[in-house]
Design a protein around this motif. Structure first.
Motif, PDB file in Angstrom:
ATOM      1  N   LEU A  48      29.432  39.966  40.159  1.00  0.00           N
ATOM      2  CA  LEU A  48      31.039  40.917  40.355  1.00  0.00           C
ATOM      3  C   LEU A  48      31.851  39.574  41.696  1.00  0.00           C
ATOM      4  O   LEU A  48      33.125  39.901  41.391  1.00  0.00           O
ATOM      5  N   HIS A  49      30.891  39.399  42.912  1.00  0.00           N
ATOM      6  CA  HIS A  49      31.558  38.815  43.800  1.00  0.00           C
ATOM      7  C   HIS A  49      32.578  37.640  43.599  1.00  0.00           C
ATOM      8  O   HIS A  49      33.325  37.426  44.471  1.00  0.00           O
ATOM      9  N   THR A  50      31.833  37.028  42.600  1.00  0.00           N
ATOM     10  CA  THR A  50      33.059  35.682  42.144  1.00  0.00           C
ATOM     11  C   THR A  50      34.197  36.634  41.370  1.00  0.00           C
ATOM     12  O   THR A  50      35.397  34.789  41.002  1.00  0.00           O
ATOM     13  N   ILE A  51      34.432  37.597  40.647  1.00  0.00           N
ATOM     14  CA  ILE A  51      35.685  37.672  40.129  1.00  0.00           C
ATOM     15  C   ILE A  51      36.903  38.844  41.417  1.00  0.00           C
ATOM     16  O   ILE A  51      37.656  39.139  40.485  1.00  0.00           O
ATOM     17  N   THR A  52      36.367  39.039  42.428  1.00  0.00           N
ATOM     18  CA  THR A  52      36.720  40.519  42.580  1.00  0.00           C
ATOM     19  C   THR A  52      38.585  39.814  42.548  1.00  0.00           C
ATOM     20  O   THR A  52      39.220  40.828  43.018  1.00  0.00           O
ATOM     21  N   GLY A  53      38.989  38.285  42.662  1.00  0.00           N
ATOM     22  CA  GLY A  53      40.500  38.426  42.685  1.00  0.00           C
ATOM     23  C   GLY A  53      40.791  38.115  41.331  1.00  0.00           C
ATOM     24  O   GLY A  53      42.001  37.444  41.246  1.00  0.00           O
ATOM     25  N   ALA A  54      40.638  37.777  40.103  1.00  0.00           N
ATOM     26  CA  ALA A  54      40.990  38.128  39.079  1.00  0.00           C
ATOM     27  C   ALA A  54      42.248  39.440  38.697  1.00  0.00           C
ATOM     28  O   ALA A  54      42.183  40.334  39.554  1.00  0.00           O
ATOM     29  N   ASP A  55      43.207  38.783  38.347  1.00  0.00           N
ATOM     30  CA  ASP A  55      44.264  39.652  38.266  1.00  0.00           C
ATOM     31  C   ASP A  55      44.038  40.786  36.770  1.00  0.00           C
ATOM     32  O   ASP A  55      44.180  41.583  37.091  1.00  0.00           O
ATOM     33  N   GLN A  56      43.170  40.904  36.000  1.00  0.00           N
ATOM     34  CA  GLN A  56      42.328  41.696  35.224  1.00  0.00           C
ATOM     35  C   GLN A  56      40.746  41.586  35.301  1.00  0.00           C
ATOM     36  O   GLN A  56      40.731  40.584  34.630  1.00  0.00           O
ATOM     37  N   ILE A  57      40.497  42.526  35.256  1.00  0.00           N
ATOM     38  CA  ILE A  57      39.141  42.704  35.082  1.00  0.00           C
ATOM     39  C   ILE A  57      38.915  43.652  34.259  1.00  0.00           C
ATOM     40  O   ILE A  57      39.563  44.616  33.918  1.00  0.00           O
ATOM     41  N   VAL A  58      38.122  43.736  33.177  1.00  0.00           N
ATOM     42  CA  VAL A  58      37.741  43.686  31.780  1.00  0.00           C
ATOM     43  C   VAL A  58      35.776  44.243  31.383  1.00  0.00           C
ATOM     44  O   VAL A  58      35.334  43.434  31.622  1.00  0.00           O
ATOM     45  N   VAL A  59      36.142  45.696  31.114  1.00  0.00           N
ATOM     46  CA  VAL A  59      34.241  46.199  31.113  1.00  0.00           C
ATOM     47  C   VAL A  59      33.974  46.302  29.906  1.00  0.00           C
ATOM     48  O   VAL A  59      34.595  47.303  29.731  1.00  0.00           O
ATOM     49  N   LEU A  60      32.879  45.842  29.081  1.00  0.00           N
ATOM     50  CA  LEU A  60      32.924  45.783  28.140  1.00  0.00           C
ATOM     51  C   LEU A  60      31.716  46.292  28.406  1.00  0.00           C
ATOM     52  O   LEU A  60      30.500  46.687  29.288  1.00  0.00           O
ATOM     53  N   GLU A  61      31.233  48.082  27.335  1.00  0.00           N
ATOM     54  CA  GLU A  61      29.914  48.351  27.128  1.00  0.00           C
ATOM     55  C   GLU A  61      29.415  48.457  25.490  1.00  0.00           C
ATOM     56  O   GLU A  61      30.483  49.326  24.642  1.00  0.00           O
ATOM     57  N   ASP A  62      28.138  48.338  25.471  1.00  0.00           N
ATOM     58  CA  ASP A  62      27.996  48.773  23.771  1.00  0.00           C
ATOM     59  C   ASP A  62      29.275  48.477  22.927  1.00  0.00           C
ATOM     60  O   ASP A  62      29.474  49.019  21.761  1.00  0.00           O
TER      61      ASP A  62
END
Length: 575
Positions: free
Chosen positions: A528-542
């Motif tokens: 996760l430390h590689t994408i802290t500057g991403a414009d949008q973080i989408v979290v998937l589960e199941d």
């Protein structure tokens, strides 16, 4: 099962069936002609041993007929073998072309579950296994039918009693062989399963030898392998020993020495009783000994026949893999906005890996997919370059369904860098140039420098022209250089720095950051430390979207992202 295999063979052999029929006719002529010299030899003996009926003209006629028979046999059998082997070459070429063309039309995701070894086996080994079936089996089968039937018919004409004695071994052979083949498929399956257990035990022992020795369990691990080998040996012996005895009985029943013994015994009795002329023994001694040889030849080829049937099933199965439907109504995207619209996907048609996933990726932004293992991150990302098509919903680029974008155009729009990098057996330069075949050497080297692999390539013997095995991290950087060179407007990155060492990771991240400007980037994030500057973080589960937003906002929520972040922080501290 037998009907299905027969249907698969029939389908594969359809292009050469006419030629195989012609070859069968030629072989029938050859088999009949091969008997003529022996028949003529017996008739010649009748002429020469009976001075009262000797006729020089008839003698020369017999000699000429024998010579003609030998010539016809040679020409016909040679022509038959030529026809079948040319048919075999043509069929192998056709099948290999069909398989390669098929592999170009199957979904790219198919290759994720099928390694290069499986593809090689189908293209090379399985197709080659059909050689005996096409090149020899038809000829052997025709000979096994024509030769005994014509021989027996001639011997019946000479003396029906001796004919029956000469052929008495044939039904014995056929009955023994039928008994030997009973349950063959089931036993073969058991042997294959036992072999697989040996292989598994051997691999486990070799791969874990350091661990088991460390904990003093080497003898126990070796015992597991030895038990698997003993089980295989016992099973194989129980199957083969009775079958070998039966096979020996079957072969001896029609072996030339056995037939000769029967012929001499019966003929001695008949000649002694005056019911058979001595000269009439000769046809049975000449032709009777070879009557069962074509059947033996056919029996020896049954293993190759079985292998050919199994190979045909695998080739047919590969050719039956569902293809990726071509673009029905080709369209040109307007812009590079990526949309996942209520996407649902399942590998097996039962359990959904993705459920109603909707999100939008805009040019000039980075969208990161995160989530626990098995949440569907890689599956969702690979729907974009159309490794598979969604079961429901739509994936669009520039407002156009990716299913309506021709594959060549789609791959010019979407570039990919995955963890499981594959480099082709060609120079490093050509591997990078796959991204843009017309690129100059200077452009290739510029991409390699941006991917921090230029110096490593120069260190190889031959530099950029070297065909070398690279480490996982080096191969991944070559893949990144390829993507940089392709310069696609949409980019999918599956943890592109996963195999990079700490010294080069930052440099690679800088190189990748140059792709963001004006491009649509989708990143599958494991660290996760590689994408802290991403414009949008989408979290998937199941398979479903459970959170989305920026790094700081997601950390404030008591959700999956914060738990993943905290878990990653603990791992970093423990290193």
């Amino acid at each position: 099962m037998a009907k299905r295999e027969k249907g698969e063979l029939g389908t594969l052999l359809a292009p050469v069936r006419t030629r195989l029929t012609v070859a069968g006719v030629l072989q029938a002529i050859a088999s009949a002609a091969a008997l003529v010299p022996y028949v003529m030899l017996a008739e010649l003996a009748r002429e020469l041993l009976d001075p009262a009926r000797a006729d020089e003209g008839r003698v020369w006629t017999i000699v000429v007929l024998a010579a003609v028979g030998l010539l016809v046999r040679t020409l016909a059998s040679g022509a038959a073998a030529t026809v079948t082997h040319l048919a075999d070459v043509d069929l192998q070429l056709r099948l290999r072309r069909d398989i390669v063309a098929k592999l170009g039309r199957v979904p790219l995701g198919w290759f994720s579950g099928h390694g290069s070894g499986e593809v090689k086996k189908a293209v090379q080994d399985d197709v080659h296994s059909l050689h005996h079936l096409v090149g020899h089996a038809v000829l052997d089968l025709v000979s096994a039918v024509v030769t005994p039937v014509l021989t027996f018919a001639y011997l019946l004409w000479v003396d029906w009693r001796m004919a029956l004695v000469t052929a008495v071994g044939l039904p014995v052979y056929l009955a023994a062989y039928a008994a030997m083949m009973r349950g063959y498929q089931a036993k073969l399956g058991e042997i294959n399963a036992a072999t697989a257990r040996i292989n598994t035990a051997a691999v486990e022992f070799v791969n874990g030898v350091a661990v088991v020795k460390t904990f003093g369990q080497a003898r126990r691990a070796h015992r597991r392998f030895a038990e698997a080998a003993d089980d295989f040996s016992t099973m194989f012996r129980r199957w083969v020993e009775p079958m070998t005895r039966t096979e020996a009985l079957a072969q001896n029943a029609i072996a030339p020495v056995s037939v000769l013994l029967l012929v001499l015994t019966a003929s001695t009795l008949l000649v002694s009783s005056g019911s058979l002329a001595p000269v009439d023994v000769l046809p049975f001694a000449l032709l009777g000994l070879g009557m069962g040889q074509p059947i033996l030849t056919l029996g020896f080829g049954m293993g190759a026949m079985q292998e050919a049937r199994e190979a045909a099933a695998r080739v047919t199965g590969l050719l039956a893999v569902p293809e990726l439907p071509p673009a029905g109504a080709p369209a040109v995207p307007e812009g590079h906005v990526v949309e996942f619209d209520r996407v649902t996907f399942s590998y097996d048609g039962e359990r959904d890996v993705l459920r109603e996933v909707s999100l939008t990726l805009r040019p000039g932004t980075v969208t990161a997919l995160v989530g626990p293992s098995g949440s569907g991150k890689s599956t969702l990302a690979r729907l974009l370059p159309r490794f598979w098509d969604p079961g429901q919903g739509t994936v669009r680029i520039g407002g156009v369904d990716v299913r309506d974008i021709p594959s060549g155009e789609l791959y010019r729009l979407v570039g990919t860098v995955f963890q499981d990098v594959r480099l082709l057996r060609m120079s490093v330069r050509d591997n990078i140039r796959l991204g843009r075949p017309e690129a100059t050497d200077a452009e290739v080297e510029a991409a390699a420098k941006a991917a921090c692999v230029h110096e490593r390539i120069l260190a190889l013997p031959g530099g950029y022209d070297a065909v070398a095995s690279l480490s996982g991290g080096e191969a991944q950087r070559v893949s990144i250089a390829r993507a940089l060179l392709a310069d696609t407007p949409v980019l999918v990155l599956d943890e592109a720095t996963a195999y990079a060492d700490p010294e080069s990771e930052a440099s690679i991240q800088d190189a990748l950051s140059t792709l963001v400007a004006g491009r649509t980037v989708l990143v599958i994030a494991h660290r996760l430390h590689t994408i802290t500057g991403a414009d949008q973080i989408v979290v998937l589960e199941d398979g479903a979207v459970v959170q989305r937003g920026g790094h700081d906002d997601l950390l404030k929520e008591d959700g999956v992202y914060r738990r993943l972040w905290e878990r990653g922080a603990v791992k970093e501290e423990s290193r």
